[in-house]
Scaffold this motif. Structure first.
Motif, mmCIF file in Angstrom:
data_model
loop_
_atom_site.group_PDB
_atom_site.id
_atom_site.type_symbol
_atom_site.label_atom_id
_atom_site.label_comp_id
_atom_site.label_asym_id
_atom_site.label_seq_id
_atom_site.Cartn_x
_atom_site.Cartn_y
_atom_site.Cartn_z
ATOM 1 N N ARG A 180 -19.542 -10.229 74.219
ATOM 2 C CA ARG A 180 -18.393 -11.097 74.497
ATOM 3 C C ARG A 180 -17.268 -10.372 75.247
ATOM 4 O O ARG A 180 -16.357 -11.005 75.750
ATOM 5 C CB ARG A 180 -17.849 -11.700 73.201
ATOM 6 N N LEU A 181 -17.323 -9.053 75.296
ATOM 7 C CA LEU A 181 -16.292 -8.284 75.988
ATOM 8 C C LEU A 181 -16.483 -8.355 77.499
ATOM 9 O O LEU A 181 -17.600 -8.549 77.990
ATOM 10 C CB LEU A 181 -16.346 -6.816 75.551
ATOM 11 N N SER A 182 -15.392 -8.154 78.203
ATOM 12 C CA SER A 182 -15.485 -8.061 79.669
ATOM 13 C C SER A 182 -16.190 -6.748 80.012
ATOM 14 O O SER A 182 -16.252 -5.834 79.180
ATOM 15 C CB SER A 182 -14.085 -8.078 80.274
ATOM 16 N N PRO A 183 -16.692 -6.620 81.225
ATOM 17 C CA PRO A 183 -17.320 -5.345 81.603
ATOM 18 C C PRO A 183 -16.385 -4.149 81.427
ATOM 19 O O PRO A 183 -16.817 -3.085 80.981
ATOM 20 C CB PRO A 183 -17.699 -5.560 83.070
ATOM 21 N N ALA A 184 -15.096 -4.323 81.735
ATOM 22 C CA ALA A 184 -14.146 -3.213 81.582
ATOM 23 C C ALA A 184 -13.967 -2.848 80.112
ATOM 24 O O ALA A 184 -13.923 -1.660 79.760
ATOM 25 C CB ALA A 184 -12.799 -3.585 82.191
ATOM 26 N N GLU A 185 -13.884 -3.851 79.246
ATOM 27 C CA GLU A 185 -13.741 -3.585 77.812
ATOM 28 C C GLU A 185 -15.001 -2.930 77.259
ATOM 29 O O GLU A 185 -14.923 -2.021 76.437
ATOM 30 C CB GLU A 185 -13.453 -4.885 77.057
ATOM 31 N N ARG A 186 -16.142 -3.379 77.720
ATOM 32 C CA ARG A 186 -17.415 -2.794 77.290
ATOM 33 C C ARG A 186 -17.485 -1.325 77.698
ATOM 34 O O ARG A 186 -17.923 -0.471 76.925
ATOM 35 C CB ARG A 186 -18.566 -3.583 77.912
ATOM 36 N N MET A 187 -16.990 -1.028 78.905
ATOM 37 C CA MET A 187 -16.979 0.342 79.376
ATOM 38 C C MET A 187 -16.052 1.195 78.489
ATOM 39 O O MET A 187 -16.384 2.338 78.174
ATOM 40 C CB MET A 187 -16.517 0.404 80.839
ATOM 41 N N GLN A 240 -5.520 9.912 71.295
ATOM 42 C CA GLN A 240 -6.892 9.735 71.789
ATOM 43 C C GLN A 240 -7.818 9.295 70.656
ATOM 44 O O GLN A 240 -8.628 8.390 70.826
ATOM 45 C CB GLN A 240 -7.421 11.027 72.406
ATOM 46 N N GLU A 241 -7.698 9.919 69.492
ATOM 47 C CA GLU A 241 -8.554 9.568 68.352
ATOM 48 C C GLU A 241 -8.278 8.141 67.885
ATOM 49 O O GLU A 241 -9.214 7.396 67.576
ATOM 50 C CB GLU A 241 -8.348 10.564 67.210
ATOM 51 N N ARG A 242 -7.007 7.750 67.855
ATOM 52 C CA ARG A 242 -6.675 6.378 67.467
ATOM 53 C C ARG A 242 -7.203 5.388 68.511
ATOM 54 O O ARG A 242 -7.653 4.301 68.168
ATOM 55 C CB ARG A 242 -5.171 6.218 67.255
ATOM 56 N N GLY A 243 -7.174 5.789 69.792
ATOM 57 C CA GLY A 243 -7.737 4.942 70.842
ATOM 58 C C GLY A 243 -9.236 4.765 70.680
ATOM 59 O O GLY A 243 -9.763 3.658 70.853
ATOM 60 N N VAL A 244 -9.924 5.842 70.333
ATOM 61 C CA VAL A 244 -11.370 5.765 70.079
ATOM 62 C C VAL A 244 -11.634 4.798 68.928
ATOM 63 O O VAL A 244 -12.491 3.913 69.022
ATOM 64 C CB VAL A 244 -11.951 7.168 69.782
ATOM 65 N N LEU A 245 -10.885 4.959 67.848
ATOM 66 C CA LEU A 245 -11.050 4.061 66.698
ATOM 67 C C LEU A 245 -10.786 2.612 67.094
ATOM 68 O O LEU A 245 -11.563 1.714 66.757
ATOM 69 C CB LEU A 245 -10.116 4.477 65.555
ATOM 70 N N SER A 246 -9.702 2.397 67.801
ATOM 71 C CA SER A 246 -9.339 1.035 68.201
ATOM 72 C C SER A 246 -10.438 0.398 69.051
ATOM 73 O O SER A 246 -10.838 -0.746 68.814
ATOM 74 C CB SER A 246 -8.019 1.060 68.970
ATOM 75 N N ASN A 247 -10.939 1.140 70.025
ATOM 76 C CA ASN A 247 -11.986 0.595 70.896
ATOM 77 C C ASN A 247 -13.274 0.315 70.137
ATOM 78 O O ASN A 247 -13.902 -0.722 70.329
ATOM 79 C CB ASN A 247 -12.262 1.549 72.061
ATOM 80 N N LEU A 248 -13.681 1.228 69.281
ATOM 81 C CA LEU A 248 -14.926 1.027 68.539
ATOM 82 C C LEU A 248 -14.796 -0.107 67.525
ATOM 83 O O LEU A 248 -15.756 -0.839 67.274
ATOM 84 C CB LEU A 248 -15.352 2.321 67.853
ATOM 85 N N LEU A 249 -13.611 -0.264 66.960
ATOM 86 C CA LEU A 249 -13.399 -1.332 65.984
ATOM 87 C C LEU A 249 -13.355 -2.712 66.624
ATOM 88 O O LEU A 249 -13.522 -3.716 65.937
ATOM 89 C CB LEU A 249 -12.128 -1.076 65.181
ATOM 90 N N ARG A 250 -13.180 -2.769 67.939
ATOM 91 C CA ARG A 250 -13.176 -4.059 68.642
ATOM 92 C C ARG A 250 -14.473 -4.827 68.414
ATOM 93 O O ARG A 250 -14.483 -6.055 68.430
ATOM 94 C CB ARG A 250 -13.075 -3.835 70.142
ATOM 95 N N VAL A 251 -15.559 -4.100 68.290
ATOM 96 C CA VAL A 251 -16.867 -4.756 68.178
ATOM 97 C C VAL A 251 -17.456 -4.627 66.780
ATOM 98 O O VAL A 251 -18.568 -5.093 66.533
ATOM 99 C CB VAL A 251 -17.864 -4.210 69.226
ATOM 100 N N GLU A 252 -16.714 -4.004 65.895
ATOM 101 C CA GLU A 252 -17.231 -3.794 64.532
ATOM 102 C C GLU A 252 -16.857 -4.981 63.661
ATOM 103 O O GLU A 252 -15.688 -5.295 63.479
ATOM 104 C CB GLU A 252 -16.660 -2.510 63.944
ATOM 105 N N PRO A 253 -17.851 -5.670 63.107
ATOM 106 C CA PRO A 253 -17.545 -6.823 62.249
ATOM 107 C C PRO A 253 -16.857 -6.395 60.958
ATOM 108 O O PRO A 253 -17.008 -5.257 60.501
ATOM 109 C CB PRO A 253 -18.911 -7.440 61.955
#
Length: 136
Positions: free
Chosen positions: A60-67, A118-131
């Motif tokens: 469901r993410l855009s290609p940029a978000e998926r990247m 950077q670590e919080r950004g990694v968490l935020s991005n990975l949590l976008r797709v985590e149910p």
């Protein structure tokens, strides 16, 4: 995948091979997709459902978000072992937090003191797709 979960592994593989675009994948990518299907079928049901939900959210993410999500996964893998362990532990904890509350926690004083931007950004991005995994 959910539509075909009651079929045999051979039937699922046959349907995967018939998917539009499958034949346009490189032989290596085709093999990886088939291996992923077999790994998925061997998972316990709860893990399997979580993986399917994750894949659906990723689609469901855009290609940029998926990247961004993929880049964050690579960044996590290259972190020093101690930081990687801390980020993974935080990720596991945050899976049990409702989706609408995760960013508040990531931006809290505690997380700001514990994790780099950077670590919080990694968490935020990975949590976008985590149910949401419910309370633990």
């Amino acid at each position: 995948m959910n539509q075909h979960q009651n079929l045999s592994a051979d039937q699922q593989e046959r349907l995967l091979r018939q998917e539009p675009g499958f034949n346009r994948l490189s032989p290596g990518d085709q093999q990886r997709e088939i291996q992923q299907l077999h790994r998925l079928n061997q998972m316990p049901e709860a893990q399997r459902q979580r993986r399917l939900a994750w894949n659906e959210a990723l689609e469901r993410l855009s290609p940029a978000e998926r990247m961004q999500v993929n880049q964050s996964a690579r960044q996590l893998a290259t972190m020093p072992a101690d930081r990687q362990a801390m980020v993974r532990r935080a990720f596991q904890d945050l899976r049990g937090v409702p989706v609408d509350q995760r960013e508040t926690i990531l931006n809290s004083a505690r997380y700001n003191a514990t994790f780099s931007p950077q670590e919080r950004g990694v968490l935020s991005n990975l949590l976008r797709v985590e149910p949401y995994d419910g309370p633990r």
